[in-house]
Design an enzyme around this catalytic site. Structure first.
Site, PDB file in Angstrom:
ATOM      1  N   HIS A 358      -7.057  -2.979  -8.845  1.00  0.00           N
ATOM      2  CA  HIS A 358      -7.709  -4.105  -8.171  1.00  0.00           C
ATOM      3  C   HIS A 358      -9.139  -3.819  -7.745  1.00  0.00           C
ATOM      4  O   HIS A 358      -9.743  -4.643  -7.053  1.00  0.00           O
ATOM      5  CB  HIS A 358      -6.924  -4.519  -6.924  1.00  0.00           C
ATOM      6  CG  HIS A 358      -5.557  -5.038  -7.219  1.00  0.00           C
ATOM      7  ND1 HIS A 358      -5.273  -6.375  -7.345  1.00  0.00           N
ATOM      8  CD2 HIS A 358      -4.401  -4.390  -7.440  1.00  0.00           C
ATOM      9  CE1 HIS A 358      -3.985  -6.528  -7.614  1.00  0.00           C
ATOM     10  NE2 HIS A 358      -3.438  -5.340  -7.672  1.00  0.00           N
ATOM     11  N   LYS A 546     -13.135 -15.159   3.577  1.00  0.00           N
ATOM     12  CA  LYS A 546     -12.651 -13.968   2.885  1.00  0.00           C
ATOM     13  C   LYS A 546     -12.891 -12.787   3.816  1.00  0.00           C
ATOM     14  O   LYS A 546     -13.579 -12.925   4.830  1.00  0.00           O
ATOM     15  CB  LYS A 546     -13.413 -13.763   1.576  1.00  0.00           C
ATOM     16  CG  LYS A 546     -14.938 -13.845   1.763  1.00  0.00           C
ATOM     17  CD  LYS A 546     -15.703 -13.680   0.470  1.00  0.00           C
ATOM     18  CE  LYS A 546     -15.762 -14.939  -0.368  1.00  0.00           C
ATOM     19  NZ  LYS A 546     -14.913 -14.905  -1.560  1.00  0.00           N
ATOM     20  N   ARG A 547     -12.344 -11.608   3.487  1.00  0.00           N
ATOM     21  CA  ARG A 547     -12.626 -10.438   4.302  1.00  0.00           C
ATOM     22  C   ARG A 547     -14.129 -10.171   4.366  1.00  0.00           C
ATOM     23  O   ARG A 547     -14.865 -10.497   3.436  1.00  0.00           O
ATOM     24  CB  ARG A 547     -11.903  -9.208   3.718  1.00  0.00           C
ATOM     25  CG  ARG A 547     -10.448  -9.157   4.098  1.00  0.00           C
ATOM     26  CD  ARG A 547     -10.241  -9.148   5.601  1.00  0.00           C
ATOM     27  NE  ARG A 547     -10.606  -7.884   6.174  1.00  0.00           N
ATOM     28  CZ  ARG A 547      -9.749  -6.910   6.464  1.00  0.00           C
ATOM     29  NH1 ARG A 547      -8.468  -7.081   6.265  1.00  0.00           N
ATOM     30  NH2 ARG A 547     -10.170  -5.777   6.983  1.00  0.00           N
ATOM     31  N   LYS A 552     -19.382  -8.676  -0.630  1.00  0.00           N
ATOM     32  CA  LYS A 552     -19.084 -10.110  -0.703  1.00  0.00           C
ATOM     33  C   LYS A 552     -20.273 -10.954  -0.218  1.00  0.00           C
ATOM     34  O   LYS A 552     -20.308 -12.161  -0.390  1.00  0.00           O
ATOM     35  CB  LYS A 552     -17.828 -10.438   0.103  1.00  0.00           C
ATOM     36  CG  LYS A 552     -16.541  -9.847  -0.504  1.00  0.00           C
ATOM     37  CD  LYS A 552     -15.339 -10.121   0.364  1.00  0.00           C
ATOM     38  CE  LYS A 552     -14.070  -9.414  -0.078  1.00  0.00           C
ATOM     39  NZ  LYS A 552     -13.408 -10.042  -1.243  1.00  0.00           N
ATOM     40  N   THR A 654      -9.419 -14.663  -5.457  1.00  0.00           N
ATOM     41  CA  THR A 654      -8.361 -15.668  -5.606  1.00  0.00           C
ATOM     42  C   THR A 654      -8.652 -16.848  -4.686  1.00  0.00           C
ATOM     43  O   THR A 654      -8.210 -17.963  -4.959  1.00  0.00           O
ATOM     44  CB  THR A 654      -6.974 -15.083  -5.276  1.00  0.00           C
ATOM     45  OG1 THR A 654      -7.083 -14.286  -4.097  1.00  0.00           O
ATOM     46  CG2 THR A 654      -6.465 -14.227  -6.422  1.00  0.00           C
ATOM     47  N   LYS A 658      -8.353 -21.173  -5.017  1.00  0.00           N
ATOM     48  CA  LYS A 658      -7.742 -22.093  -4.046  1.00  0.00           C
ATOM     49  C   LYS A 658      -8.704 -23.228  -3.705  1.00  0.00           C
ATOM     50  O   LYS A 658      -8.311 -24.401  -3.649  1.00  0.00           O
ATOM     51  CB  LYS A 658      -7.345 -21.339  -2.763  1.00  0.00           C
ATOM     52  CG  LYS A 658      -6.256 -20.302  -2.990  1.00  0.00           C
ATOM     53  CD  LYS A 658      -6.098 -19.326  -1.819  1.00  0.00           C
ATOM     54  CE  LYS A 658      -5.321 -18.104  -2.280  1.00  0.00           C
ATOM     55  NZ  LYS A 658      -5.466 -16.941  -1.382  1.00  0.00           N
TER      56      LYS A 658
HETATM   57  C1  26Q Z   1      -7.482   2.439   0.011  1.00  0.00           C
HETATM   58  C2  26Q Z   1      -7.241   3.783   0.206  1.00  0.00           C
HETATM   59  C3  26Q Z   1      -6.078   4.234   0.719  1.00  0.00           C
HETATM   60  C4  26Q Z   1      -5.120   3.297   1.038  1.00  0.00           C
HETATM   61  C5  26Q Z   1      -5.344   1.967   0.867  1.00  0.00           C
HETATM   62  C6  26Q Z   1      -6.539   1.521   0.350  1.00  0.00           C
HETATM   63  C7  26Q Z   1      -6.729   0.074   0.085  1.00  0.00           C
HETATM   64  C8  26Q Z   1      -5.941  -0.905   0.699  1.00  0.00           C
HETATM   65  C9  26Q Z   1      -6.100  -2.250   0.391  1.00  0.00           C
HETATM   66  C10 26Q Z   1      -7.644  -0.331  -0.846  1.00  0.00           C
HETATM   67  C11 26Q Z   1      -7.786  -1.671  -1.155  1.00  0.00           C
HETATM   68  C12 26Q Z   1      -7.017  -2.647  -0.564  1.00  0.00           C
HETATM   69  C13 26Q Z   1      -7.137  -4.073  -0.918  1.00  0.00           C
HETATM   70  C14 26Q Z   1      -7.794  -4.479  -1.981  1.00  0.00           C
HETATM   71  C15 26Q Z   1      -7.909  -5.897  -2.354  1.00  0.00           C
HETATM   72  O1  26Q Z   1      -7.466  -6.784  -1.650  1.00  0.00           O
HETATM   73  N1  26Q Z   1      -8.500  -6.154  -3.524  1.00  0.00           N
HETATM   74  C16 26Q Z   1      -8.636  -7.509  -4.025  1.00  0.00           C
HETATM   75  O2  26Q Z   1      -7.530  -7.781  -4.855  1.00  0.00           O
HETATM   76  C17 26Q Z   1      -7.522  -9.140  -5.268  1.00  0.00           C
HETATM   77  C18 26Q Z   1      -6.249  -9.382  -6.041  1.00  0.00           C
HETATM   78  O3  26Q Z   1      -6.328  -8.784  -7.291  1.00  0.00           O
HETATM   79  C19 26Q Z   1      -8.761  -9.457  -6.062  1.00  0.00           C
HETATM   80  O4  26Q Z   1      -8.753 -10.825  -6.347  1.00  0.00           O
HETATM   81  C20 26Q Z   1     -10.021  -9.083  -5.283  1.00  0.00           C
HETATM   82  O5  26Q Z   1     -11.147  -9.249  -6.102  1.00  0.00           O
HETATM   83  C21 26Q Z   1      -9.923  -7.651  -4.808  1.00  0.00           C
HETATM   84  O6  26Q Z   1     -11.024  -7.328  -3.976  1.00  0.00           O
END
Ligand code: 26Q
Length: 820
Positions: A358, A546-547, A552, A654, A658
């Protein structure tokens, strides 16, 4: 068992009966919360009838089953979506109405399970909805966090985090399955012994955490299937026994209990930075190991002890690398518990596990210090080292002498375990989440792996469930669509395109616009009620939700608003279409710059409010505590969708889908799924601006960008930036945004600054906004664009996404139709 009926009269009786039995009250005297529980319990009864058939059908068919492992599941409220998927919204709404109750008041009583940060967690939730609706047998696996993502409050223009204790009044949808509780082991050391001439490995002196599963049902729309979301909760096997009380050791005992239970205590609020936190590694292994133990137990129950058939009956999908310990854990279970040899076990693993990436952001790629893995998971660490040895051997034959490349591809290197490399090497499928992202993975992130094992890589564009993100959140638009093109689109969302001709039908456009206006009024009421903010529904509603992340580029939006403000203030004749810019965003508590951007947005809001002329055409609102429930009100009210990520950085997005589905027009970069959105609607129905992803990546490589050039040339940008630090934006504390200001000019790590090309793209963004503003003045034109956006959004239904995953990766057989 004879089926209970769920027609209107039976529902009324059931609810009255439950309120009487649970609370000893007549319905007229019950509180909203009591009615909520009686209602949820009724809906649950209706679901449970289906659970029986669903499970029997699956077992009889001896179906292959998908296990979708994700550290986050951002489910949102269940009640209305459950009714919708049971085809019973009308029965429940009318039953309550006849009891003198407005269903909308009751729905608000449900606490939202916010067990996710953003896109990745919400995607998992949309996938479960689509899996059930397509009758595909699956189980979601995650952690039952006692505290979900923090609640956000804005105090004095700054983010404050509060705990989200969503379980305080219990969770009506879950059932504990004590029969499937199991042990997860941490620490200890490995002993090697010979048993009957072959080596066996035992871990000694480990400590145990109990894993207790809680299942939440996910009902398919008009389907046989109800798939469970299995949430693992951590519990200490130690009990506070009387003995320890007698001996005064109960404090120590209770400390140990707390340590074990900390594992499922709280969701980490970071979704960007990898940080080597021991507790986080424990969380990852805890739910992965518990899920895998259950998977094998269930497989053996249904199909016997022959592990070689596992890949025919089980597919384990890992949502990013967070559940990546599934790789060594499955090896461990097959070798140590099932007695298989290495080669056999490794062949099975490589046919059972599939992985989705992702992100391409280097700082988010997960890696763990070797000594941490060794200490916490000694046997898994051994297995990881052996996998690494064999991988490097293979790579050595492929790239003889190319040490650098092999080090980059290794599972263990520079004292770290590289999760992405392990997942790519050991799974049979690696996919990106949009076409562009898939290309970048092959060209950049996993370039070398793509040379060695190209057959593994593919791209499957994300999607959203149109049941939650259109039918549940925008019932009026749903009604208009069905009146116009019939109801077939509900099961075949690409048929939304039958709406396209109506973009030229003035009467239809008026109906469409009227609904948008109602949704704007609904949002205005919510803002008034929750934040005491007045917004004028005749303004254009422009939303970025969004976050909060630098990539972003909420900062690009904010700077542009400041420039608009200056145009108004500096030029008495300047006018624009009145517009309210609405932001919704949580910042990771430790992400200083993200929090500063929130401060800047709040300051901007205040500044504009103070100016009598500016406020007649410009407003900024920061929506507090953006989550799934507020998104369900916000998105249907949006007319403009801001998707501004630096090209190449947003894997898919995503939210963009929406907004589009609800008739908002996108202003955005050629990034992630925006590229595919632009293809669906055509360039004339979207505002595309900014550098393209290949240019961005060239610039990163060649270090050719210097933001100072733009600062010097563009007077509007310079003025706005100066106002960040001269007391205009921050009269009480002019220095507060200094770091943010500097970030646009001086870079981190000795780079030139403005790492996300905010200034570079500013001019192009501002021009796109000018075109947008002019087009909005022509409402016939604007409404036509809006209709086309909804009409072309069908391909972004997660039903399409799930069909693609199933055709290309999982190969599940749908449970037979017609047994509803
Ligand atoms: C990193 C290191 C160790 C543990 C956890 C993490 C971690 C946790 C959550 C890294 C990333 C996330 C979340 C990522 C995320 O939400 N990515 C998004 O995923 C969506 C679904 O595929 C995409 O549409 C977005 O573009 C993407 O940013």
């Amino acid at each position: 068992m004879p089926a209970t009926k769920f027609d209107k009269e039976s529902i009324k009786e059931t609810i009255i009966g439950k309120v009487q039995r649970y609370n000893g009250l007549p319905i007229e005297e019950a509180s909203k919360a009591q009615i909520y529980r009686a209602l949820a319990s009724t809906v649950r009864d209706q679901i449970m009838q289906k659970v029986v058939t669903s499970r029997e059908t699956r077992k009889k068919a001896k179906s292959k089953r998908l296990y979708y492992l994700s550290i986050e599941y951002l489910m949102g409220r269940s009640m209305y979506c459950n009714m919708l998927n049971l085809l019973s919204t009308r029965e429940y709404t009318e039953a309550l109405q006849e009891l003198g109750i407005d269903i909308r008041d009751v729905l608000k009583e449900e606490p939202e399970p916010g067990l996710g940060n953003g896109g990745l967690g919400r995607l998992a939730a949309c996938f479960l909805d689509s899996l059930s609706s397509l009758d595909l047998p699956a189980m979601g696996c995650t952690i039952r966090y006692e505290y979900g993502l923090f609640r956000q409050k804005i105090v004095d223009g700054q983010q404050v985090e509060l705990p989200d204790s969503w379980l305080d009044n219990g969770n009506m949808w879950e059932t504990a399955v004590m029969e499937d509780a199991c042990e997860v082991h941490f620490g200890g050391h490995v002993e090697e012994t010979e048993v009957n001439g072959s080596k066996r490995y035992f871990t000694r002196d480990y400590y145990t955490v109990e894993a207790v599963p809680y299942d939440m049902p996910v009902v398919g729309y008009d389907a046989v299937t109800v798939n469970p979301l299995r949430m693992w909760s951590a519990r200490s096997p130690k009990k506070l026994d009387l003995g320890s009380f007698g001996e005064g050791r109960y404090v120590q005992a209770s400390e140990e209990i707390e340590l074990a239970e900390a594992i499922s205590k709280v969701l980490y609020p970071e979704d960007r930075h990898y940080e080597g936190k021991m507790l986080r590694l424990k969380q990852h292994y805890f739910f992965t190991s518990a899920s895998l133990q259950y998977i094998l137990k269930n497989y053996k129950q249904e199909f016997g002890n022959d592990m070689s058939k596992l890949p025919d009956k089980v597919v384990i999908h890992i949502n990013d690398t967070h559940p990546g310990m599934a790789v060594p854990e499955l090896m461990r279970l097959l070798i140590d518990e099932e007695g298989l040899g290495w080669d056999e076990a490794s062949a099975i693993v490589q046919k059972t596990i599939a992985y989705t990436n992702h992100t391409i952001m280097a700082e988010a790629l997960e890696k763990w210090p070797v000594n941490m893995v060794q200490q916490l998971l000694p046997r898994c660490y051994q297995i990881i080292c052996e996998m690494n040895r064999r991988l490097c051997e293979r790579l050595w034959n492929y790239f003889p002498g190319d040490w650098d490349r092999i080090a980059r591809m290794a599972i263990v290197s520079y004292d770290n375990v590289h999760m992405a490399n392990m997942c790519v090497a050991m799974s049979y499928s690696v996919n990106g989440v949009s076409r562009l992202h898939g290309e970048i993975l092959k060209a950049d992130t996993f370039h070398d792996f793509n040379l060695v094992m190209p057959e593994k890589f593919c791209a499957i564009t994300n999607g959203i469930t149109h049941r939650r993100w259109l039918m549940n959140c925008n019932p009026e638009l749903t009604g208009l669509i069905s009146q116009t093109i019939g109801t077939d689109w509900i099961k075949d969302p690409e048929r939304l395109s039958e709406l396209r001709p109506y973009a030229d039908d003035a009467a239809f456009r008026d109906e469409f616009a009227k609904i948008k206006r109602h949704n704007k009024e609904r949002l205005a009421r919510m803002l008034k009620e929750r934040q005491n903010v007045d917004v004028d529904p005749s303004f254009m509603f422009d939303v970025q939700a969004k976050r909060l992340h630098e990539y972003k580029r909420q900062l690009l939006n904010a700077l542009h608003i400041l420039v608009l403000y200056n145009r108004i203030v500096n030029d008495e004749s300047f006018t624009m279409e009145p517009r309210v810019f609405i932001f919704g965003a949580k910042a990771s508590p430790g992400y200083y710059r993200a929090k500063q951007i929130i401060r800047m947005i709040c300051a901007l809001s205040k500044l504009i409010e103070k100016h009598p002329r500016a406020r007649t055409m410009l407003q900024v609102v920061f929506l507090e505590n953006y989550n799934v429930s507020s998104a369900e009100v916000l998105i249907p009210a949006a007319e403009v969708s801001e998707q501004l990520s630096t090209a190449s950085k947003e894997a898919s997005g995503t939210g963009n889908m929406k907004f589009m589905m609800n008739g908002a027009v996108t202003i955005g970069t050629m990034d992630g799924a925006n590229v595919e959105i632009s293809e669906q609607v055509g360039m004339e129905n979207i505002y595309i601006f900014g550098m393209r992803s290949d240019t961005v990546r060239d610039m990163y490589r060649e270090h050719t960008y210097n933001s100072m050039d733009i600062y010097e040339k563009n007077q509007e940008v310079r003025q706005a930036m100066t106002q960040m630090i001269d007391g205009t934006l921050m009269p009480e504390n002019p220095a507060a945004l200094q770091d943010l200001y500097h970030s646009l000019l001086l870079g981190d790590w000795g780079s030139m600054g403005d790492n996300y090309f905010v200034l570079k793209d500013f001019g192009s963004y501002s021009m796109a906004q000018r075109r947008l503003n002019a087009d909005y003045a022509n409402q016939a034109k604007w409404q036509k664009m809006a209709v086309i956006n909804t009409a072309m959004s069908g391909v972004f239904s997660s039903d399409r996404t799930i069909r693609e995953y199933n055709d290309r990766i999982w190969h599940l057989t749908p449970l037979s139709q017609g047994k509803k």
